[in-house]
Write a protein that holds these residues in place. Structure first.
Motif, PDB file in Angstrom:
ATOM      1  N   GLU A 163       0.834  -1.196   0.000  1.00 50.92           N
ATOM      2  CA  GLU A 163       0.000   0.000   0.000  1.00 50.92           C
ATOM      3  C   GLU A 163       0.873   1.252   0.000  1.00 50.92           C
ATOM      4  N   MET A 164       1.932   1.229   0.786  1.00 51.18           N
ATOM      5  CA  MET A 164       2.842   2.370   0.815  1.00 51.18           C
ATOM      6  C   MET A 164       3.513   2.568  -0.542  1.00 51.18           C
ATOM      7  N   ALA A 165       3.941   1.479  -1.182  1.00 52.04           N
ATOM      8  CA  ALA A 165       4.588   1.577  -2.492  1.00 52.04           C
ATOM      9  C   ALA A 165       3.652   2.174  -3.526  1.00 52.04           C
ATOM     10  N   ARG A 166       2.370   1.769  -3.504  1.00 55.59           N
ATOM     11  CA  ARG A 166       1.405   2.314  -4.455  1.00 55.59           C
ATOM     12  C   ARG A 166       1.162   3.799  -4.203  1.00 55.59           C
ATOM     13  N   PHE A 167       0.983   4.155  -2.940  1.00 54.17           N
ATOM     14  CA  PHE A 167       0.767   5.556  -2.573  1.00 54.17           C
ATOM     15  C   PHE A 167       1.954   6.412  -3.019  1.00 54.17           C
ATOM     16  N   PHE A 168       3.155   5.938  -2.749  1.00 53.37           N
ATOM     17  CA  PHE A 168       4.367   6.657  -3.129  1.00 53.37           C
ATOM     18  C   PHE A 168       4.435   6.838  -4.644  1.00 53.37           C
ATOM     19  N   SER A 169       4.196   5.779  -5.399  1.00 57.05           N
ATOM     20  CA  SER A 169       4.265   5.841  -6.861  1.00 57.05           C
ATOM     21  C   SER A 169       3.251   6.820  -7.420  1.00 57.05           C
TER      22      SER A 169
ATOM     23  N   LEU B 140       2.213  12.161  -9.859  1.00 55.05           N
ATOM     24  CA  LEU B 140       1.520  13.451  -9.840  1.00 55.05           C
ATOM     25  C   LEU B 140       2.502  14.612  -9.834  1.00 55.05           C
ATOM     26  N   CYS B 141       3.661  14.406  -9.252  1.00 53.01           N
ATOM     27  CA  CYS B 141       4.696  15.450  -9.226  1.00 53.01           C
ATOM     28  C   CYS B 141       5.487  15.497 -10.532  1.00 53.01           C
ATOM     29  N   GLY B 142       5.342  14.474 -11.364  1.00 50.91           N
ATOM     30  CA  GLY B 142       6.111  14.412 -12.599  1.00 50.91           C
ATOM     31  C   GLY B 142       7.587  14.162 -12.360  1.00 50.91           C
ATOM     32  N   VAL B 143       7.898  13.463 -11.277  1.00 56.61           N
ATOM     33  CA  VAL B 143       9.288  13.198 -10.898  1.00 56.61           C
ATOM     34  C   VAL B 143       9.529  11.693 -10.906  1.00 56.61           C
ATOM     35  N   SER B 144      10.622  11.272 -11.526  1.00 57.72           N
ATOM     36  CA  SER B 144      10.998   9.861 -11.555  1.00 57.72           C
ATOM     37  C   SER B 144      11.729   9.493 -10.273  1.00 57.72           C
ATOM     38  N   PRO B 145      11.556   8.256  -9.786  1.00 56.36           N
ATOM     39  CA  PRO B 145      12.355   7.811  -8.637  1.00 56.36           C
ATOM     40  C   PRO B 145      13.855   7.939  -8.872  1.00 56.36           C
ATOM     41  N   ARG B 146      14.287   7.926 -10.137  1.00 51.08           N
ATOM     42  CA  ARG B 146      15.707   8.100 -10.446  1.00 51.08           C
ATOM     43  C   ARG B 146      16.203   9.494 -10.068  1.00 51.08           C
TER      44      ARG B 146
ATOM     45  N   LEU C 152      15.421  10.953  -7.268  1.00 51.33           N
ATOM     46  CA  LEU C 152      15.456  11.066  -5.813  1.00 51.33           C
ATOM     47  C   LEU C 152      16.844  10.787  -5.261  1.00 51.33           C
ATOM     48  N   ARG C 153      17.208  11.539  -4.227  1.00 50.84           N
ATOM     49  CA  ARG C 153      18.462  11.287  -3.535  1.00 50.84           C
ATOM     50  C   ARG C 153      18.242  10.462  -2.280  1.00 50.84           C
ATOM     51  N   CYS C 154      17.080  10.613  -1.639  1.00 45.43           N
ATOM     52  CA  CYS C 154      16.817   9.847  -0.419  1.00 45.43           C
ATOM     53  C   CYS C 154      15.344   9.912  -0.073  1.00 45.43           C
ATOM     54  N   LEU C 155      14.924   9.041   0.840  1.00 48.80           N
ATOM     55  CA  LEU C 155      13.645   9.117   1.520  1.00 48.80           C
ATOM     56  C   LEU C 155      13.929   9.586   2.939  1.00 48.80           C
ATOM     57  N   ALA C 156      13.000  10.344   3.529  1.00 48.28           N
ATOM     58  CA  ALA C 156      13.263  10.912   4.852  1.00 48.28           C
ATOM     59  C   ALA C 156      12.016  10.859   5.719  1.00 48.28           C
ATOM     60  N   SER C 157      12.232  10.730   7.036  1.00 45.33           N
ATOM     61  CA  SER C 157      11.130  10.685   7.985  1.00 45.33           C
ATOM     62  C   SER C 157      11.649  11.036   9.378  1.00 45.33           C
ATOM     63  N   VAL C 158      10.780  10.894  10.374  1.00 44.26           N
ATOM     64  CA  VAL C 158      11.153  11.112  11.766  1.00 44.26           C
ATOM     65  C   VAL C 158      11.775   9.834  12.308  1.00 44.26           C
ATOM     66  N   ASP C 159      12.689   9.961  13.291  1.00 42.92           N
ATOM     67  CA  ASP C 159      13.401   8.765  13.753  1.00 42.92           C
ATOM     68  C   ASP C 159      12.501   7.755  14.455  1.00 42.92           C
ATOM     69  N   LEU C 160      11.296   8.168  14.820  1.00 44.75           N
ATOM     70  CA  LEU C 160      10.314   7.228  15.345  1.00 44.75           C
ATOM     71  C   LEU C 160       9.994   6.145  14.315  1.00 44.75           C
TER      72      LEU C 160
ATOM     73  N   ARG D 183      11.358  -1.139   3.417  1.00 48.27           N
ATOM     74  CA  ARG D 183      11.161  -1.939   2.199  1.00 48.27           C
ATOM     75  C   ARG D 183      11.133  -1.040   0.952  1.00 48.27           C
ATOM     76  N   LEU D 184      10.458   0.104   1.067  1.00 47.26           N
ATOM     77  CA  LEU D 184      10.381   1.020  -0.063  1.00 47.26           C
ATOM     78  C   LEU D 184      11.767   1.549  -0.424  1.00 47.26           C
ATOM     79  N   ALA D 185      12.523   1.981   0.571  1.00 50.98           N
ATOM     80  CA  ALA D 185      13.873   2.497   0.314  1.00 50.98           C
ATOM     81  C   ALA D 185      14.757   1.427  -0.320  1.00 50.98           C
ATOM     82  N   GLU D 186      14.653   0.195   0.180  1.00 54.68           N
ATOM     83  CA  GLU D 186      15.454  -0.900  -0.366  1.00 54.68           C
ATOM     84  C   GLU D 186      15.089  -1.178  -1.816  1.00 54.68           C
ATOM     85  N   SER D 187      13.797  -1.169  -2.126  1.00 54.72           N
ATOM     86  CA  SER D 187      13.356  -1.458  -3.491  1.00 54.72           C
ATOM     87  C   SER D 187      13.819  -0.387  -4.473  1.00 54.72           C
ATOM     88  N   LEU D 188      13.979   0.836  -3.982  1.00 57.85           N
ATOM     89  CA  LEU D 188      14.414   1.944  -4.833  1.00 57.85           C
ATOM     90  C   LEU D 188      15.931   2.105  -4.835  1.00 57.85           C
TER      91      LEU D 188
END
Length: 344
Positions: free
Chosen positions: A232-238, A243-249, A251-259, A268-273
């Motif tokens: 579900e997260m992978a689909r939402f992200f894609s 919609l942004c017109g940006v390719s995953p290629r 991207l430099r990183c994914l980011a979030s809170v340390d929680l 899993r998403l970061a690993e797949s990308l």
């Protein structure tokens, strides 16, 4: 860099500890492993399992592996895990006396050549680097791409670029981004059969053979409810990236809170990308100035009013280009780096 070092003799362990001390002085995070009977002092962790098992874990967790032993041991240990110069970590060999430092694997993209030079300087050793462009003092496209955060669209074509340079052929260069520094003499801003183009435009081909280097100019900030389904997260992200017109290629990183640093769907998403997943404390995110799409509920759970926008912006250091979008317990935001490309 995160560097793992391993030794199989008491003298090798001493050299590994010296190497780790030298690298730590330059800011690298080091762990030293040695067989139980050859550990010296408290600086080395006991080695459990075979060299191959250690190498497998190192390929997953470290930026670089340093074998303080015979080169043959290193080759046999890493052989089952070598996959691609785009993803393999740097692998070095240091003889147990610390006289030579050899760049063995991922010299350019993985940074083994640079690490070899640094470590040799720290040990007072002789660096051994065998990549052809380095030996001939020529421009290396994969080093340029790595230093400038560019995605190499075609590795076979990148090899053709290196082969052309070694053959004395001028290679073209152009860029959609501003360029700092002098163009290397073996590159030309004029016409050429084969050339490099720094661009995010997948259709741009100014040369008969064009190697596109895609700028990694974006950081995606993500948030989610605990235990969110990875699919579900992978689909939402894609969907959001489209919609942004940006390719995953790009991207430099994914980011979030340390929680969320151990959240399976984000890992899993970061690993797949094939992207780093960076996290920040609530305090770091809250300290970021600016206007954000805050939520009292999110602040109550995470300690910060808005995770995705703040994390994206803190990772990018540029500007928000897509404000927070929420859906089904997931959030997404996108920030853009403001930069150029640089020679030298």
């Amino acid at each position: 860099m995160t560097v793992w070092l391993i030794a199989y003799s008491a003298r090798g362990c001493e050299t590994a500890l010296r190497a780790a001390d030298a690298l730590r002085q330059e800011g690298d995070a080091c762990r030293v492993f040695a067989s139980e009977k050859h550990r010296c002092g408290d600086g080395a962790e006991p080695l459990s399992g075979s060299a191959g098992e250690w190498a497998r874990a190192g390929f997953q967790c470290a930026d670089a592996l340093v074998f303080c032993c015979a080169a043959g041991i290193a080759v046999r240990a890493i052989a089952p895990w070598v996959r691609s110069k785009k993803t393999d970590p740097a692998v070095l060999v240091v003889d147990e006396t610390g006289k030579f430092v050899i760049s063995l694997l991922s010299g350019h993209i993985g940074g083994a050549n640079e690490l070899t030079s640094r470590l040799a300087a720290g040990l007072g050793a002789t660096p051994v680097i065998t990549t052809a462009t380095d030996l001939n003092g020529l421009f290396a496209v994969d080093v340029f791409a790595e230093k400038n955060h560019l995605y190499i669209e075609s590795m076979p074509l990148a090899k053709e670029v290196s082969a052309a340079l070694l053959a004395g052929e001028n290679v073209g260069f152009c860029s959609d981004l501003p360029v700092r520094g002098a163009l290397p003499p073996e590159l030309t801003a004029g016409q050429a059969r084969l050339g490099i183009c720094v661009t995010a435009d997948a259709a741009k081909a100014p040369y008969a053979q064009t190697l596109r280097l895609i700028p990694r100019r974006y950081a995606a900030g993500l948030g989610c409810r605990r235990g969110k389904d990875p699919g579900e997260m992978a689909r939402f992200f894609s969907e959001q990236m489209a919609l942004c017109g940006v390719s995953p290629r790009q991207l430099r990183c994914l980011a979030s809170v340390d929680l969320k640093k151990d959240e399976p769907c984000l890992l899993r998403l970061a690993e797949s990308l094939g992207l780093p997943f960076v996290t920040y404390s609530a305090q770091e995110l809250s300290a970021l100035p600016g206007e954000f799409s805050g939520s009292d509920f999110v602040k109550g759970v995470t300690g910060v009013d808005c995770v995705s926008e703040r994390a994206a912006l803190l990772a990018a250091g540029g500007r928000i280009v897509r404000k927070k979008t929420a859906g089904e317990g997931m959030t997404f935001a996108l920030a853009e780096y403001e930069e150029d490309v640089c020679f030298g």
